[in-house]
Write a protein that holds these residues in place. Structure first.
Motif, mmCIF file in Angstrom:
data_model
loop_
_atom_site.group_PDB
_atom_site.id
_atom_site.type_symbol
_atom_site.label_atom_id
_atom_site.label_comp_id
_atom_site.label_asym_id
_atom_site.label_seq_id
_atom_site.Cartn_x
_atom_site.Cartn_y
_atom_site.Cartn_z
ATOM 1 N N LEU A 68 -3.088 13.399 -14.444
ATOM 2 C CA LEU A 68 -1.832 13.076 -14.060
ATOM 3 C C LEU A 68 -0.454 14.036 -14.332
ATOM 4 O O LEU A 68 0.175 13.951 -13.225
ATOM 5 C CB LEU A 68 -1.459 11.538 -14.725
ATOM 6 N N ARG A 69 -0.547 14.744 -15.650
ATOM 7 C CA ARG A 69 0.511 15.407 -15.656
ATOM 8 C C ARG A 69 0.617 16.809 -14.695
ATOM 9 O O ARG A 69 1.638 17.508 -14.418
ATOM 10 C CB ARG A 69 0.363 15.866 -17.195
ATOM 11 N N LYS A 79 8.097 11.061 -3.114
ATOM 12 C CA LYS A 79 7.689 9.961 -4.300
ATOM 13 C C LYS A 79 9.109 9.269 -4.328
ATOM 14 O O LYS A 79 9.059 8.082 -4.950
ATOM 15 C CB LYS A 79 7.026 10.614 -5.209
ATOM 16 N N SER A 80 10.096 10.017 -4.781
ATOM 17 C CA SER A 80 11.267 9.453 -5.091
ATOM 18 C C SER A 80 11.959 8.616 -4.351
ATOM 19 O O SER A 80 12.381 7.447 -4.653
ATOM 20 C CB SER A 80 12.148 10.810 -5.511
ATOM 21 N N VAL A 95 6.716 -11.899 -10.766
ATOM 22 C CA VAL A 95 5.579 -11.176 -11.624
ATOM 23 C C VAL A 95 5.106 -10.229 -10.711
ATOM 24 O O VAL A 95 4.658 -10.188 -9.454
ATOM 25 C CB VAL A 95 4.431 -12.160 -11.952
ATOM 26 N N VAL A 96 5.295 -8.684 -11.026
ATOM 27 C CA VAL A 96 5.150 -7.497 -10.349
ATOM 28 C C VAL A 96 3.657 -6.807 -10.776
ATOM 29 O O VAL A 96 3.849 -6.718 -12.243
ATOM 30 C CB VAL A 96 6.361 -6.698 -10.232
ATOM 31 N N GLY A 97 3.073 -6.488 -10.167
ATOM 32 C CA GLY A 97 1.879 -5.687 -10.556
ATOM 33 C C GLY A 97 1.921 -4.315 -10.126
ATOM 34 O O GLY A 97 2.563 -3.889 -9.310
ATOM 35 N N LEU A 98 1.430 -3.402 -10.915
ATOM 36 C CA LEU A 98 1.806 -1.991 -10.930
ATOM 37 C C LEU A 98 0.613 -1.172 -11.615
ATOM 38 O O LEU A 98 0.294 -1.323 -12.739
ATOM 39 C CB LEU A 98 3.169 -1.592 -11.606
ATOM 40 N N ASN A 99 -0.171 -0.569 -10.699
ATOM 41 C CA ASN A 99 -1.556 0.106 -11.205
ATOM 42 C C ASN A 99 -0.774 1.619 -11.601
ATOM 43 O O ASN A 99 0.460 1.919 -11.364
ATOM 44 C CB ASN A 99 -2.554 0.198 -10.256
ATOM 45 N N GLY A 100 -1.888 2.509 -12.036
ATOM 46 C CA GLY A 100 -1.278 3.817 -12.443
ATOM 47 C C GLY A 100 -1.229 4.843 -11.350
ATOM 48 O O GLY A 100 -1.720 4.612 -10.376
ATOM 49 N N GLY A 101 -0.480 5.886 -11.760
ATOM 50 C CA GLY A 101 -0.440 7.100 -10.612
ATOM 51 C C GLY A 101 0.946 7.715 -10.828
ATOM 52 O O GLY A 101 1.775 7.084 -11.016
ATOM 53 N N THR A 102 1.087 8.904 -9.967
ATOM 54 C CA THR A 102 2.404 9.439 -9.926
ATOM 55 C C THR A 102 3.250 8.784 -9.289
ATOM 56 O O THR A 102 4.611 8.586 -9.671
ATOM 57 C CB THR A 102 2.231 10.997 -9.344
ATOM 58 N N THR A 103 3.174 8.362 -8.109
ATOM 59 C CA THR A 103 4.168 7.266 -7.279
ATOM 60 C C THR A 103 4.425 6.217 -7.921
ATOM 61 O O THR A 103 5.840 5.803 -7.916
ATOM 62 C CB THR A 103 3.443 7.146 -5.891
ATOM 63 N N THR A 104 3.527 5.562 -8.551
ATOM 64 C CA THR A 104 3.703 4.234 -9.422
ATOM 65 C C THR A 104 4.586 4.313 -10.397
ATOM 66 O O THR A 104 5.459 3.582 -10.963
ATOM 67 C CB THR A 104 2.474 3.275 -9.614
ATOM 68 N N THR A 105 4.427 5.481 -11.259
ATOM 69 C CA THR A 105 5.303 5.944 -12.280
ATOM 70 C C THR A 105 6.614 6.089 -12.042
ATOM 71 O O THR A 105 7.453 5.453 -12.520
ATOM 72 C CB THR A 105 4.623 7.164 -12.891
ATOM 73 N N GLU A 106 7.086 6.653 -10.625
ATOM 74 C CA GLU A 106 8.144 6.795 -10.063
ATOM 75 C C GLU A 106 8.781 5.632 -9.795
ATOM 76 O O GLU A 106 10.098 5.279 -10.173
ATOM 77 C CB GLU A 106 8.399 7.635 -9.057
#
Length: 256
Positions: A68-69, A79-80, A95-106
């Motif tokens: 990921l880094r 992405k921003s 209730v919000v679900g959020l999986n992993g990744g660069t876009t979801t991190t932003e």
């Protein structure tokens, strides 16, 4: 992100795309010295992200699913913008679900910065890096799925994650993907992540796929869900008109 990470990200992308490269070729592509490229290649080889050869490098097994880094520098402005647009879709109390990744991190960072969520939200994630960033936010009740962590993405997978997700309901799932096709649907590079993401889709009332346009019109190894399971696609304005039209036949498309 440091200049070094940006350089390593670009170098790994080139090696993954071309399979085999030499030092001079990489130096020209990255506009740096050959000595810098040699040092970078040695460091990445030590991390087993590529294989050094005489005068260059070849792609290792991991080059197609980079840590990921090393993905963070890709499409950063897009992405921003996507993150800000998606974060605005969230309503107080959800209730919000959020999986992993660069876009979801932003997106997680954009949600953390929102000061207009009276009563806050509950956020369910299987991503350790996202959980780490949101744990101190008082307006976010954080639920982490549990499971076995993947070093590539920081995502938790396996039966422990499945058990937690099987007991909750999600109002809005913000789904990060490795590829999204207007006919075949959403995909991930890793089958374990795809399985957990599929369950998150099943447990959600509404699904928003967030991805920059470079991931659209493509397929990856493991299917997450069909395109009919996705209510909205949020992407950047570089999406080709023909592709936007193809997605719009099945789902709502928001470009930013």
């Amino acid at each position: 992100m440091t200049r070094k990470y940006e350089r390593h990200s670009g170098l790994l992308r080139i090696v993954a795309e071309r399979g085999q490269v030499d030092v001079a070729e990489l130096a020209a592509a990255l506009a740096v010295s050959t000595a810098t490229v040699r040092r970078d290649l040695d460091q990445l080889a030590e991390q087993q992200l590529l294989t050094r050869t005489r005068g260059g490098a070849v792609a290792g097994d991991v080059a197609y699913d980079l840590p990921l880094r090393y993905k963070m520098a890709r499409q950063a402005p897009e992405k921003s913008r996507i993150a800000q647009a998606v974060a605005e879709l969230v309503e107080p109390g959800w209730v919000v679900g959020l999986n992993g990744g660069t876009t979801t991190t932003e997106i997680a960072r954009a949600l953390a910065a929102r000061g207009d969520l009276p009563g806050g939200i509950t956020l369910v994630t299987n991503a350790l890096n996202i959980a780490n960033e949101l744990a101190v936010r008082h307006h976010i009740k954080l639920v982490v799925t549990g499971g076995v962590a993947r070093s590539q993405s920081f995502e938790l997978t396996g039966p422990l994650a499945t058990r937690v997700l099987g007991e909750i309901a999600i109002d809005l799932l913000i789904l990060g993907v490795d590829a999204l096709d207007p006919r075949a649907g959403a995909f991930a590079n890793h089958e374990g992540e795809a399985s957990i993401n599929r369950l998150m889709v099943d447990r959600s009332s509404r699904v928003v796929a967030a991805a920059d346009s470079s991931k659209l019109g493509r397929r990856a190894f493991a299917e997450i869900c069909p395109i009919t399971a996705i209510d909205t696609v949020v992407t950047d304005s570089a999406l080709p008109a023909a592709l936007a039209e193809a997605f719009a036949a099945t789902t709502t498309v928001l470009t930013v």
